[in-house]
Scaffold this motif. Structure first.
Motif, PDB file in Angstrom:
ATOM      1  N   TRP A 110      18.028   1.742  -0.278  1.00 18.88           N
ATOM      2  CA  TRP A 110      16.706   2.345  -0.237  1.00 18.88           C
ATOM      3  C   TRP A 110      15.705   1.201  -0.366  1.00 18.88           C
ATOM      4  CZ3 TRP A 110      15.395   7.736  -0.719  1.00 18.88           C
ATOM      5  CH2 TRP A 110      14.044   7.979  -0.901  1.00 18.88           C
ATOM      6  N   ILE A 111      14.813   1.063   0.607  1.00 18.55           N
ATOM      7  CA  ILE A 111      13.787   0.012   0.520  1.00 18.55           C
ATOM      8  C   ILE A 111      12.728   0.455  -0.499  1.00 18.55           C
ATOM      9  CG2 ILE A 111      11.917  -1.159   1.773  1.00 18.55           C
ATOM     10  CD1 ILE A 111      14.667  -2.193   2.537  1.00 18.55           C
ATOM     11  N   PRO A 112      12.401  -0.381  -1.464  1.00 17.21           N
ATOM     12  CA  PRO A 112      11.452   0.009  -2.515  1.00 17.21           C
ATOM     13  C   PRO A 112       9.996  -0.026  -2.033  1.00 17.21           C
ATOM     14  CG  PRO A 112      12.185  -2.220  -2.889  1.00 17.21           C
ATOM     15  CD  PRO A 112      12.951  -1.706  -1.698  1.00 17.21           C
ATOM     16  N   ALA A 152       5.751  -4.386  -3.831  1.00 14.67           N
ATOM     17  CA  ALA A 152       5.858  -3.590  -2.610  1.00 14.67           C
ATOM     18  C   ALA A 152       5.601  -4.421  -1.363  1.00 14.67           C
ATOM     19  CB  ALA A 152       4.881  -2.416  -2.682  1.00 14.67           C
ATOM     20  N   SER A 153       5.886  -5.701  -1.419  1.00 18.56           N
ATOM     21  CA  SER A 153       5.591  -6.598  -0.305  1.00 18.56           C
ATOM     22  C   SER A 153       6.661  -6.524   0.783  1.00 18.56           C
ATOM     23  CB  SER A 153       5.485  -8.039  -0.798  1.00 18.56           C
ATOM     24  OG  SER A 153       6.754  -8.519  -1.197  1.00 18.56           O
ATOM     25  N   PHE A 154       6.249  -6.857   1.985  1.00 16.08           N
ATOM     26  CA  PHE A 154       7.206  -6.945   3.089  1.00 16.08           C
ATOM     27  C   PHE A 154       8.217  -8.047   2.816  1.00 16.08           C
ATOM     28  CE2 PHE A 154       8.609  -9.028   6.976  1.00 16.08           C
ATOM     29  CZ  PHE A 154       9.359  -7.998   7.509  1.00 16.08           C
ATOM     30  N   GLN A 202      -3.194   3.434  -7.886  1.00 18.64           N
ATOM     31  CA  GLN A 202      -3.722   2.072  -7.970  1.00 18.64           C
ATOM     32  C   GLN A 202      -2.673   1.017  -7.617  1.00 18.64           C
ATOM     33  OE1 GLN A 202      -7.035   1.793  -8.441  1.00 18.64           O
ATOM     34  NE2 GLN A 202      -6.910   4.021  -8.456  1.00 18.64           N
ATOM     35  N   LEU A 203      -1.408   1.414  -7.556  1.00 21.57           N
ATOM     36  CA  LEU A 203      -0.330   0.469  -7.243  1.00 21.57           C
ATOM     37  C   LEU A 203      -0.176   0.303  -5.734  1.00 21.57           C
ATOM     38  CD1 LEU A 203       2.363   1.669  -9.802  1.00 21.57           C
ATOM     39  CD2 LEU A 203       0.830  -0.293 -10.005  1.00 21.57           C
ATOM     40  N   ASP A 204       0.377  -0.821  -5.331  1.00 23.38           N
ATOM     41  CA  ASP A 204       0.615  -1.094  -3.908  1.00 23.38           C
ATOM     42  C   ASP A 204       1.638  -0.125  -3.328  1.00 23.38           C
ATOM     43  OD1 ASP A 204      -1.133  -3.212  -3.840  1.00 23.38           O
ATOM     44  OD2 ASP A 204       0.416  -4.701  -4.270  1.00 23.38           O
ATOM     45  N   GLN A 205       1.573   0.033  -2.024  1.00 29.18           N
ATOM     46  CA  GLN A 205       2.460   0.922  -1.285  1.00 29.18           C
ATOM     47  C   GLN A 205       2.726   0.305   0.077  1.00 29.18           C
ATOM     48  OE1 GLN A 205       3.915   3.933  -1.986  1.00 29.18           O
ATOM     49  NE2 GLN A 205       4.814   3.841   0.036  1.00 29.18           N
ATOM     50  N   MET A 206       3.996   0.147   0.447  1.00 31.64           N
ATOM     51  CA  MET A 206       4.320  -0.390   1.765  1.00 31.64           C
ATOM     52  C   MET A 206       4.300   0.743   2.787  1.00 31.64           C
ATOM     53  SD  MET A 206       7.371  -2.944   2.934  1.00 31.64           S
ATOM     54  CE  MET A 206       8.694  -1.887   2.413  1.00 31.64           C
ATOM     55  N   GLU A 207       3.647   0.531   3.910  1.00 34.37           N
ATOM     56  CA  GLU A 207       3.504   1.550   4.956  1.00 34.37           C
ATOM     57  C   GLU A 207       4.792   1.607   5.783  1.00 34.37           C
ATOM     58  OE1 GLU A 207       3.018   3.214   8.609  1.00 34.37           O
ATOM     59  OE2 GLU A 207       2.858   1.040   8.580  1.00 34.37           O
ATOM     60  N   THR A 208       5.314   2.808   5.983  1.00 29.78           N
ATOM     61  CA  THR A 208       6.647   3.016   6.543  1.00 29.78           C
ATOM     62  C   THR A 208       6.813   2.581   7.990  1.00 29.78           C
ATOM     63  OG1 THR A 208       6.939   4.852   5.046  1.00 29.78           O
ATOM     64  CG2 THR A 208       8.431   4.750   6.915  1.00 29.78           C
ATOM     65  N   TRP A 209       5.914   2.995   8.874  1.00 33.49           N
ATOM     66  CA  TRP A 209       6.105   2.727  10.307  1.00 33.49           C
ATOM     67  C   TRP A 209       6.102   1.239  10.611  1.00 33.49           C
ATOM     68  CZ3 TRP A 209       8.120   6.597  12.574  1.00 33.49           C
ATOM     69  CH2 TRP A 209       7.791   7.891  12.194  1.00 33.49           C
ATOM     70  N   THR A 210       5.139   0.527  10.052  1.00 30.79           N
ATOM     71  CA  THR A 210       5.059  -0.919  10.273  1.00 30.79           C
ATOM     72  C   THR A 210       6.259  -1.617   9.650  1.00 30.79           C
ATOM     73  OG1 THR A 210       2.665  -0.718  10.194  1.00 30.79           O
ATOM     74  CG2 THR A 210       3.569  -2.937  10.006  1.00 30.79           C
ATOM     75  N   ALA A 251       9.254  -0.378   9.135  1.00 28.95           N
ATOM     76  CA  ALA A 251      10.465  -0.100   9.928  1.00 28.95           C
ATOM     77  C   ALA A 251      10.543  -1.017  11.141  1.00 28.95           C
ATOM     78  CB  ALA A 251      10.489   1.361  10.362  1.00 28.95           C
ATOM     79  N   ALA A 252       9.421  -1.177  11.828  1.00 27.50           N
ATOM     80  CA  ALA A 252       9.408  -2.047  13.007  1.00 27.50           C
ATOM     81  C   ALA A 252       9.675  -3.499  12.630  1.00 27.50           C
ATOM     82  CB  ALA A 252       8.079  -1.921  13.734  1.00 27.50           C
ATOM     83  N   ALA A 253       9.031  -3.962  11.572  1.00 28.81           N
ATOM     84  CA  ALA A 253       9.204  -5.354  11.157  1.00 28.81           C
ATOM     85  C   ALA A 253      10.609  -5.604  10.616  1.00 28.81           C
ATOM     86  CB  ALA A 253       8.150  -5.715  10.109  1.00 28.81           C
TER      87      ALA A 253
END
Length: 115
Positions: free
Chosen positions: A9-11, A28-30, A61-69, A71-73
């Motif tokens: 599971w990607i955090p 939550a960084s790439f 207030q915490l960071d969140q990684m966007e799913t679509w981008t 997944a592509a990266a």
């Protein structure tokens, strides 16, 4: 009988477990996601799930990684891991976007989601 397959599971929220565990940073960084998926690939894992949220459900207030981008990266960062981008049914026709491990199939799947 087929051989069991295991995934990670990607955090996307920055951590996978307890919010304040000293060994589980909120990141939550790439860069972290890429390191984790490449480590998983080296360890023999076959799939990953990337959950979709617009904001961090634990704390806005915490960071969140966007799913679509992501997944592509991450598809570009791995050679064999199947990527499952799990999205809310209200925001997608199927609720799940599957990226196969085969490079040609992967390219076609990603192109089908382009606007």
């Amino acid at each position: 009988m087929s051989k069991p397959r295991y995934g990670i599971w990607i955090p996307v929220y920055g951590n996978c477990g307890v919010m304040n565990h000293p060994l589980e940073p909120r990141d939550a960084s790439f860069s972290r996601a890429k390191d984790l998926i490449q480590l998983a690939e080296r360890c023999g894992f076959t799939t990953t799930l990337i959950a979709e949220h617009i904001i961090n459900p634990r704390n806005q207030q915490l960071d969140q990684m966007e799913t679509w981008t992501a997944a592509a990266a991450l598809a570009e960062a791995t050679n064999s891991i199947e990527i499952i981008a799990a999205v809310k049914p209200a925001s997608s026709d199927t609720g799940v976007w599957y990226v196969p491990p085969d490079p040609e199939q992967r390219e076609a799947a990603m192109a089908s989601r382009e606007c």
